[in-house]
Design an enzyme around this catalytic site. Structure first.
Site, PDB file in Angstrom:
ATOM      1  N   CYS A 128      -0.793   8.044  11.866  1.00 22.84           N
ATOM      2  CA  CYS A 128      -2.133   8.572  11.623  1.00 22.84           C
ATOM      3  C   CYS A 128      -2.620   8.023  10.284  1.00 22.84           C
ATOM      4  O   CYS A 128      -1.826   7.580   9.455  1.00 22.84           O
ATOM      5  CB  CYS A 128      -2.138  10.091  11.641  1.00 22.84           C
ATOM      6  SG  CYS A 128      -1.079  10.890  10.409  1.00 22.84           S
ATOM      7  N   CYS A 131      -2.755   5.077   5.166  1.00 28.60           N
ATOM      8  CA  CYS A 131      -1.346   5.066   5.555  1.00 28.60           C
ATOM      9  C   CYS A 131      -0.942   3.857   6.386  1.00 28.60           C
ATOM     10  O   CYS A 131       0.245   3.539   6.484  1.00 28.60           O
ATOM     11  CB  CYS A 131      -1.004   6.338   6.339  1.00 28.60           C
ATOM     12  SG  CYS A 131      -1.422   7.861   5.472  1.00 28.60           S
TER      13      CYS A 131
END
Length: 324
Positions: free
Chosen positions: A309, A106
């Site tokens: 995250c 991510c």
């Protein structure tokens, strides 16, 4: 060097600063359903690579000056290098411009920003771009659903276990989109007469690991590490862009970081996070950077943080400063 002195040092200008001349993104649309559903990744990448160059200095082609292009990817075939290289050449970057891809799930495009900044600071590149073209016009993000109400969300069934708190209304939706940021050293910008085009600078980034089954806590670990490196406190940061992988993850991080008041004051994701806008995995870091930089310029904020995250158990955070 805590508090104001840390802020003053960050805002001070130096020829070695890694500055930002432009930062752009496509609209973020719903995967499989939105208006970008038929666009190939390389088409979206080509679009932002073209516009980030053109918007830096209107009427001037910076293409020959860009030495390297870093592209954040996640699920691309063979690491995305072939498609990314085709996208770059398609919109006029010369063959002498190098390219690399990087995958940190991510945070891939934030990692690309940090990698390019490291090259610039080390003297390996003086100007670089980071970030997929089809004749379709999309004027707005389509993930925001105006018809959704709190009552409707409350009626959704728990997704994982009876009585659980997570439902289908809580995650950042799978989305299509791309983003790009043009970086160069301040010294190079000054030499080229581009100082008045600088919109901000990349200060630094921090990455940290955590237990794989607790990957959502990543920002709560990466942000303190980043701030400590610069002698900053949470209150020194004016604006936060913290990716919302899902609602409980975002709430946990806000509470652990002491940012609930900042969120209530509209300083955390003030124009929407991933639950509203969507989460195009490879583009999210650069999308958030673009959102942050333009938001800080609109609102007169000096310091901002991007954080997310990272799948498999990590967190990453980047610190940016605005310039007039």
């Amino acid at each position: 060097m805590p508090g104001p002195r840390g802020v003053a040092n960050i805002l001070a200008k130096s020829p070695g600063d890694v500055v930002i001349l432009s930062s752009v993104r496509t609209p973020i649309t719903r995967a499989y359903k939105g208006r970008l559903r038929d666009a190939y990744p390389e088409e979206l990448l080509a679009c932002v690579l073209r516009h980030v160059r053109e918007r830096s200095v209107p009427g001037t082609d910076l293409g020959p000056l860009i030495e390297d292009v870093g592209v954040g990817v996640v699920l691309s075939e063979l690491g995305g290098s072939k498609a990314a290289r085709m996208a770059m050449n398609h919109v006029g970057y010369p063959s002498s411009t190098a390219l690399f891809t990087v995958n940190r799930a991510c945070s891939s495009s934030l990692q690309a920003v940090a990698a390019v900044a490291g090259q610039i600071r080390g003297g390996a590149a003086s100007g670089s771009s980071v970030g997929a073209e089809q004749q379709v016009t999309v004027a707005r993000d389509d993930g925001i659903r105006d018809s959704v109400s709190v009552e409707a969300l409350a009626r959704l069934k728990p997704a994982f276990k009876p009585g659980g708190a997570s439902t289908a209304g809580h995650p950042g939706q799978v989305s299509d989109g791309a983003a790009a940021t043009l970086l160069m050293s301040r010294g190079t910008a000054t030499r080229l007469g581009l100082s008045d085009r600088i919109i901000g600078k990349f200060v630094s980034a921090a990455v940290v690991g955590c237990a794989p089954d607790e990957m959502g806590i990543g920002p709560a670990l990466a942000i303190p590490k980043l701030l400590a490196a610069h002698g900053l406190a949470v209150g020194d940061v004016d604006r936060w862009e913290i990716n919302e992988a899902f609602a409980s993850q975002a709430l946990y991080c806000l509470r652990e970081l002491g940012l609930e008041d900042a969120w209530a004051a509209g300083r955390v994701n003030p124009t929407g996070g991933a639950i509203a806008l969507g989460h195009p995995l490879g583009a999210t870091g650069a999308r958030m950077t673009s959102t942050l930089m333009h938001g800080m310029r609109r609102d007169g904020h000096d310091l901002g943080v991007v954080s997310m995250c990272v799948g498999t158990g990590m967190g990453m955070a980047g610190l940016f400063a605005r310039e007039d």
